[in-house]
Scaffold this motif. Structure first.
Motif, mmCIF file in Angstrom:
data_model
loop_
_atom_site.group_PDB
_atom_site.id
_atom_site.type_symbol
_atom_site.label_atom_id
_atom_site.label_comp_id
_atom_site.label_asym_id
_atom_site.label_seq_id
_atom_site.Cartn_x
_atom_site.Cartn_y
_atom_site.Cartn_z
ATOM 1 N N VAL A 198 34.187 -63.142 39.508
ATOM 2 C CA VAL A 198 34.099 -61.750 39.073
ATOM 3 C C VAL A 198 32.721 -61.203 39.422
ATOM 4 C CG1 VAL A 198 35.778 -62.004 37.213
ATOM 5 C CG2 VAL A 198 33.357 -62.466 36.758
ATOM 6 N N PRO A 199 32.635 -59.900 39.708
ATOM 7 C CA PRO A 199 31.339 -59.294 39.987
ATOM 8 C C PRO A 199 30.645 -58.888 38.700
ATOM 9 C CG PRO A 199 33.050 -57.646 40.203
ATOM 10 C CD PRO A 199 33.751 -58.952 39.852
ATOM 11 N N ALA A 200 29.441 -58.379 38.829
ATOM 12 C CA ALA A 200 28.758 -57.799 37.680
ATOM 13 C C ALA A 200 29.594 -56.631 37.156
ATOM 14 C CB ALA A 200 27.367 -57.316 38.084
ATOM 15 N N LYS A 201 29.708 -56.523 35.842
ATOM 16 C CA LYS A 201 30.493 -55.420 35.273
ATOM 17 C C LYS A 201 29.906 -54.067 35.648
ATOM 18 C CE LYS A 201 32.882 -57.478 31.355
ATOM 19 N NZ LYS A 201 33.195 -57.350 29.910
ATOM 20 N N LEU A 245 16.630 -55.435 33.943
ATOM 21 C CA LEU A 245 15.942 -55.357 32.655
ATOM 22 C C LEU A 245 16.841 -54.768 31.576
ATOM 23 C CD1 LEU A 245 12.356 -54.216 33.720
ATOM 24 C CD2 LEU A 245 13.284 -56.532 33.472
ATOM 25 N N ASN A 246 17.951 -54.171 32.003
ATOM 26 C CA ASN A 246 18.918 -53.613 31.059
ATOM 27 C C ASN A 246 20.198 -54.450 30.983
ATOM 28 O OD1 ASN A 246 17.264 -51.343 30.492
ATOM 29 N ND2 ASN A 246 17.996 -50.336 32.353
ATOM 30 N N LEU A 247 20.205 -55.619 31.608
ATOM 31 C CA LEU A 247 21.394 -56.471 31.622
ATOM 32 C C LEU A 247 21.748 -56.925 30.210
ATOM 33 C CD1 LEU A 247 23.505 -58.300 33.015
ATOM 34 C CD2 LEU A 247 21.675 -59.972 33.403
ATOM 35 N N SER A 248 23.007 -56.764 29.849
ATOM 36 C CA SER A 248 23.446 -57.124 28.496
ATOM 37 C C SER A 248 23.896 -58.580 28.432
ATOM 38 C CB SER A 248 24.609 -56.229 28.069
ATOM 39 O OG SER A 248 25.781 -56.537 28.806
ATOM 40 N N PRO A 249 23.737 -59.210 27.279
ATOM 41 C CA PRO A 249 24.245 -60.576 27.106
ATOM 42 C C PRO A 249 25.750 -60.667 27.344
ATOM 43 C CG PRO A 249 22.740 -60.019 25.329
ATOM 44 C CD PRO A 249 23.002 -58.751 26.084
ATOM 45 N N GLU A 250 26.487 -59.614 26.983
ATOM 46 C CA GLU A 250 27.941 -59.640 27.162
ATOM 47 C C GLU A 250 28.313 -59.737 28.631
ATOM 48 O OE1 GLU A 250 26.804 -58.167 23.313
ATOM 49 O OE2 GLU A 250 26.267 -57.391 25.304
ATOM 50 N N SER A 251 27.654 -58.960 29.479
ATOM 51 C CA SER A 251 27.945 -59.009 30.912
ATOM 52 C C SER A 251 27.515 -60.343 31.507
ATOM 53 C CB SER A 251 27.241 -57.863 31.642
ATOM 54 O OG SER A 251 27.568 -57.870 33.025
ATOM 55 N N THR A 278 21.276 -67.438 47.177
ATOM 56 C CA THR A 278 19.850 -67.523 47.521
ATOM 57 C C THR A 278 19.220 -66.166 47.826
ATOM 58 O OG1 THR A 278 20.384 -67.927 49.855
ATOM 59 C CG2 THR A 278 20.061 -69.868 48.448
ATOM 60 N N MET A 279 20.025 -65.131 47.997
ATOM 61 C CA MET A 279 19.495 -63.794 48.304
ATOM 62 C C MET A 279 19.528 -62.952 47.030
ATOM 63 S SD MET A 279 21.280 -63.096 52.031
ATOM 64 C CE MET A 279 20.171 -61.738 52.454
ATOM 65 N N ALA A 280 18.381 -62.504 46.582
ATOM 66 C CA ALA A 280 18.271 -61.817 45.301
ATOM 67 C C ALA A 280 18.727 -60.365 45.382
ATOM 68 C CB ALA A 280 16.831 -61.864 44.802
ATOM 69 N N SER A 281 19.600 -59.979 44.436
ATOM 70 C CA SER A 281 20.016 -58.583 44.266
ATOM 71 C C SER A 281 19.734 -58.220 42.816
ATOM 72 C CB SER A 281 21.510 -58.419 44.572
ATOM 73 O OG SER A 281 21.801 -58.739 45.917
ATOM 74 N N ILE A 282 18.644 -57.541 42.571
ATOM 75 C CA ILE A 282 18.202 -57.342 41.197
ATOM 76 C C ILE A 282 19.130 -56.427 40.398
ATOM 77 C CG2 ILE A 282 15.793 -57.839 41.708
ATOM 78 C CD1 ILE A 282 15.268 -54.824 41.737
ATOM 79 N N GLU A 283 20.023 -55.705 41.087
ATOM 80 C CA GLU A 283 20.948 -54.835 40.363
ATOM 81 C C GLU A 283 22.206 -55.579 39.905
ATOM 82 O OE1 GLU A 283 22.388 -54.766 44.581
ATOM 83 O OE2 GLU A 283 20.452 -54.812 43.541
ATOM 84 N N ARG A 284 22.331 -56.857 40.269
ATOM 85 C CA ARG A 284 23.456 -57.677 39.793
ATOM 86 C C ARG A 284 22.974 -59.110 39.581
ATOM 87 N NH1 ARG A 284 26.638 -59.459 44.605
ATOM 88 N NH2 ARG A 284 25.309 -59.031 46.377
ATOM 89 N N ALA A 285 22.005 -59.219 38.706
ATOM 90 C CA ALA A 285 21.324 -60.491 38.464
ATOM 91 C C ALA A 285 22.272 -61.572 37.984
ATOM 92 C CB ALA A 285 20.193 -60.296 37.453
ATOM 93 N N GLU A 286 23.189 -61.208 37.085
ATOM 94 C CA GLU A 286 24.095 -62.211 36.541
ATOM 95 C C GLU A 286 24.982 -62.832 37.609
ATOM 96 O OE1 GLU A 286 24.348 -58.907 36.446
ATOM 97 O OE2 GLU A 286 25.871 -58.277 35.000
ATOM 98 N N TYR A 287 25.381 -62.042 38.595
ATOM 99 C CA TYR A 287 26.210 -62.560 39.691
ATOM 100 C C TYR A 287 25.398 -63.547 40.530
ATOM 101 C CZ TYR A 287 29.302 -62.589 43.759
ATOM 102 O OH TYR A 287 30.139 -62.983 44.782
ATOM 103 N N LYS A 334 26.107 -67.635 41.111
ATOM 104 C CA LYS A 334 26.347 -68.241 42.422
ATOM 105 C C LYS A 334 25.295 -69.295 42.765
ATOM 106 C CE LYS A 334 30.116 -66.059 43.247
ATOM 107 N NZ LYS A 334 31.401 -66.790 43.288
ATOM 108 N N ALA A 335 24.073 -69.091 42.299
ATOM 109 C CA ALA A 335 23.050 -70.119 42.484
ATOM 110 C C ALA A 335 23.438 -71.374 41.717
ATOM 111 C CB ALA A 335 21.687 -69.604 42.028
#
Length: 252
Positions: free
Chosen positions: A89-92, A98-104, A147-156, A160-161
């Motif tokens: 699944v992708p990031a919700k 910095l605004n990433l929720s624990p639920e996501s 290995t490639m950082a996308s800060i707008e979808r950190a949880e994803y 994958k890491a």
């Protein structure tokens, strides 16, 4: 023993591209996903794949039901010889980490890492407990985001890491049993998951983001999976293969 590939998320996108490729070389396929059996994508997938395919409903978050779905698959189709751990699944919501929720965070890791691990664990246990003359393998579909950082979808990216290390761990554990383990890292692939960012990425691809200068297609992934599942890369267990048109190659 008949060759049977279990593909999580195999009813659409990358998973379906892999299913088509494996059916094309004689595998039977068990498609496993959380979609209801009567949904259009499941019906279309089974119609296209034909008599070699069956669908089994399962949500990767339900780790206590892994044994149940595997029992059902084995009863109807026989032992699994190849697991393609593809569902994810992708990031919700894409946004500032910095605004990433624990639920996501918990949702994405619950499917992409926790669910994937315990599903693969049970498949691996059964493979080890039942030696076979047929080549067996586990193939983990992760992402260049390992290995490639996308800060707008950190949880994803984090999921994958973690999945990349998961593949390495299974490779080491299963090598003495002759069970191959591989990791595929797709890049920008045209699927339902990426449909919402099509215009954004098309412009970036045309601008040079992907050296191959095109979107990847699910069949690109399927072509790479076939030799892994057939055992042609048996002594390369643990290999990581980017399938990204050169996206992840460091450039100046």
């Amino acid at each position: 023993m008949t060759r049977l590939a279990l593909i999580t998320g195999g009813q659409q996108g990358i998973g379906f591209g892999i299913a088509e490729a494996l059916v094309g070389v004689g595998f039977r396929v068990a498609l496993v996903a959380r979609s209801k059996t009567d949904t259009p994508e499941v019906g279309a997938a089974l119609e296209k794949l034909g008599a070699r395919a069956r669908y089994f409903r399962h949500d990767l978050q339900e780790i206590d039901r892994v044994g149940t779905v595997l029992d059902a698959i084995e009863s109807e189709m026989g032992p699994v010889t190849t697991l393609v751990s593809n569902a994810g699944v992708p990031a919700k919501v894409r946004g500032d980490m910095l605004n990433l929720s624990p639920e996501s965070f918990d949702f994405v890791l619950g499917v992409n890492l926790r669910g994937a691990f315990f599903f693969a664990q049970e498949v691996a246990r059964r493979m080890v407990d039942r030696p076979s003359d047929v080549y067996r393998s586990l193939i983990f579909v992760t992402s260049v985001s390992a290995t490639m950082a996308s800060i707008e979808r950190a949880e994803y990216c984090i999921s994958k890491a973690g999945a990349a290390m998961m593949a390495e761990l299974f490779a080491v554990r299963l090598a003495p049993h002759g069970i191959g383990v591989f990791e595929l890292r797709p890049g920008i692939i045209a699927t339902e998951m990426t449909a919402g960012v099509k215009d954004k990425y098309t412009a970036r691809i045309e601008g040079g983001l992907v050296p191959a200068q095109r979107w990847g297609q699910p069949e690109d992934i399927g072509r790479v999976v076939v030799p892994m599942a057939e055992g042609n890369l048996a002594f390369a267990s643990g290999a990581v293969v980017p399938v990204d048109g050169g996206l992840s190659i460091p450039r100046l």
